[in-house]
Design an enzyme around this catalytic site. Sequence first.
Site, PDB file in Angstrom:
ATOM      1  N   SER A  82       0.898  -1.210   0.110  1.00  0.00           N
ATOM      2  CA  SER A  82      -0.107  -0.079  -0.059  1.00  0.00           C
ATOM      3  C   SER A  82       0.576   1.226   0.022  1.00  0.00           C
ATOM      4  O   SER A  82       1.697   1.438  -0.751  1.00  0.00           O
ATOM      5  CB  SER A  82      -0.855   0.164   1.019  1.00  0.00           C
ATOM      6  OG  SER A  82      -1.896   1.034   1.152  1.00  0.00           O
ATOM      7  N   HIS A 101      -8.208  -5.145  -0.368  1.00  0.00           N
ATOM      8  CA  HIS A 101      -6.870  -4.239  -0.208  1.00  0.00           C
ATOM      9  C   HIS A 101      -6.019  -5.093   1.129  1.00  0.00           C
ATOM     10  O   HIS A 101      -4.783  -4.979   0.835  1.00  0.00           O
ATOM     11  CB  HIS A 101      -6.916  -2.960   0.294  1.00  0.00           C
ATOM     12  CG  HIS A 101      -5.782  -2.294   0.215  1.00  0.00           C
ATOM     13  ND1 HIS A 101      -5.024  -2.067  -0.977  1.00  0.00           N
ATOM     14  CD2 HIS A 101      -5.248  -1.364   1.196  1.00  0.00           C
ATOM     15  CE1 HIS A 101      -4.022  -1.235  -0.562  1.00  0.00           C
ATOM     16  NE2 HIS A 101      -4.102  -0.951   0.737  1.00  0.00           N
ATOM     17  N   ASP A 102      -6.694  -5.159   1.965  1.00  0.00           N
ATOM     18  CA  ASP A 102      -6.045  -6.077   3.340  1.00  0.00           C
ATOM     19  C   ASP A 102      -5.557  -7.348   2.866  1.00  0.00           C
ATOM     20  O   ASP A 102      -4.889  -7.903   3.893  1.00  0.00           O
ATOM     21  CB  ASP A 102      -6.946  -6.369   4.365  1.00  0.00           C
ATOM     22  CG  ASP A 102      -7.245  -5.091   5.349  1.00  0.00           C
ATOM     23  OD1 ASP A 102      -6.424  -4.182   5.116  1.00  0.00           O
ATOM     24  OD2 ASP A 102      -8.027  -5.079   6.172  1.00  0.00           O
ATOM     25  N   ASP A 141      -8.986  -6.343  -4.606  1.00  0.00           N
ATOM     26  CA  ASP A 141      -8.548  -4.953  -4.316  1.00  0.00           C
ATOM     27  C   ASP A 141      -8.965  -3.807  -5.010  1.00  0.00           C
ATOM     28  O   ASP A 141      -8.478  -3.379  -5.961  1.00  0.00           O
ATOM     29  CB  ASP A 141      -7.101  -4.887  -4.179  1.00  0.00           C
ATOM     30  CG  ASP A 141      -6.618  -3.625  -3.660  1.00  0.00           C
ATOM     31  OD1 ASP A 141      -7.293  -2.589  -3.389  1.00  0.00           O
ATOM     32  OD2 ASP A 141      -5.165  -3.250  -3.224  1.00  0.00           O
ATOM     33  N   ARG A 178     -11.648   6.145  10.725  1.00  0.00           N
ATOM     34  CA  ARG A 178     -11.182   4.816  10.283  1.00  0.00           C
ATOM     35  C   ARG A 178     -12.582   3.922   9.947  1.00  0.00           C
ATOM     36  O   ARG A 178     -12.058   3.074   9.055  1.00  0.00           O
ATOM     37  CB  ARG A 178     -10.975   4.310  12.085  1.00  0.00           C
ATOM     38  CG  ARG A 178     -10.438   2.720  11.996  1.00  0.00           C
ATOM     39  CD  ARG A 178      -9.267   2.597  10.996  1.00  0.00           C
ATOM     40  NE  ARG A 178      -8.675   1.233  11.182  1.00  0.00           N
ATOM     41  CZ  ARG A 178      -7.820   0.834  10.487  1.00  0.00           C
ATOM     42  NH1 ARG A 178      -7.279   1.541   9.616  1.00  0.00           N
ATOM     43  NH2 ARG A 178      -7.081  -0.448  10.782  1.00  0.00           N
TER      44      ARG A 178
END
Length: 379
Positions: free
Chosen positions: A150, A353-354, A320, A220
């Site tokens: 990232s 994405h994680d 992602d 968040r």
Amino acid sequence: MSELNLSRNTIHFAEPLPLQSGAILPNYDLVIETYGKLNAAKSNAVLICHALNASHHVAGPNPDNTSDIGWWDNMVGPGKPVNTDHFFVIGVNNLGSCFGSTGPMSINPATNTFYGADFPVITVEDWVNTQARLADKLGIRRFAAVMGGSLGGMQAIAWAIHFPKRIGHCIAVASTPKLSAQNIAFNEVARNAILSDPDFHGGNYYAHGVVPKSGLRLARMVGHITYLSDDDMAKKFGRELQRSAGASPEYRFSFDVEFEVESYLRHQGEKFSTYFDANTYLLITRALDYFDPARRSEGSLSRALAEVQAKFLVISFVTDWRFPPNRSREIVEALLVNKSTVTYAEIDAPHGHDAFLLDDARYHNLIRSYFQAMDEAKV
């Protein structure tokens, strides 16, 4: 396999640091952790660059809190894909962070109070400059590899561009050559959640003894939605209701937590607000926005990458949607225009994405094989 051989240090830099914004930091500290042993030739060093809310603590139990395991512990360590039996791994907490390196929570020597809102805006290139100075202090003239996922991948790319002779391999995972308008928009919504919190006090909330927790929670929550894929969220939560055992399965027709996914997001937001700094969040998301190496090359990424000497490994994940595979392919195509050496993998993992932080045998085996080949070639 050997021990992880974790060591933590705070490195002080007395020389001023000019920033891209035109501001100058008179001095600063960087907190680092190292794993493994640096060989006599100092040729086996690997720099791990962290993403938004991570830190220098890459692997193993935190010496100050053994229940806190490093954010990339499944990747770095003895016998792991980045094998510390063979490589000397450095994790550095970036300037502006809230985990020990100089940032908004540090004392401004000019005022003898917290920097707060006066801490200057920083960029990916500023971080890379501090990391190069760190390497100088450690006597490392050339990294075997610079690696990150990232935002960490952006730093690895910047390393290859700005210090082409000081990096052997650039490993960019789930990254991008620049943010899309949509990504900048998500960051702006998150920043506005913080800026509009009554406890923010223009960034000088330290003096008021408060924390803009509501803004941090919402920031968040917004960010976390973008880290997961639709399929992953459906599998984890679906439309399941948040109910205790024996409770009615019917809707409550209220604005309290109704669905499990709402409970999850609120939990993530609450946890984040207890350990992260609001000013740091503003700084790091803005650094994300500003990153665009092609900007100074009339928009040509291939021209921006024309002088790189590193070999590249670029990895993306099909699900992602924050930094989708087509953004990684832009990097690959620009490198191929320059006839640079690049390996590319597009992995169909379900986690969005994680995925770069999670266990996936195909992903980890690729990294393992790549580092084994590096070790055997001694480059």
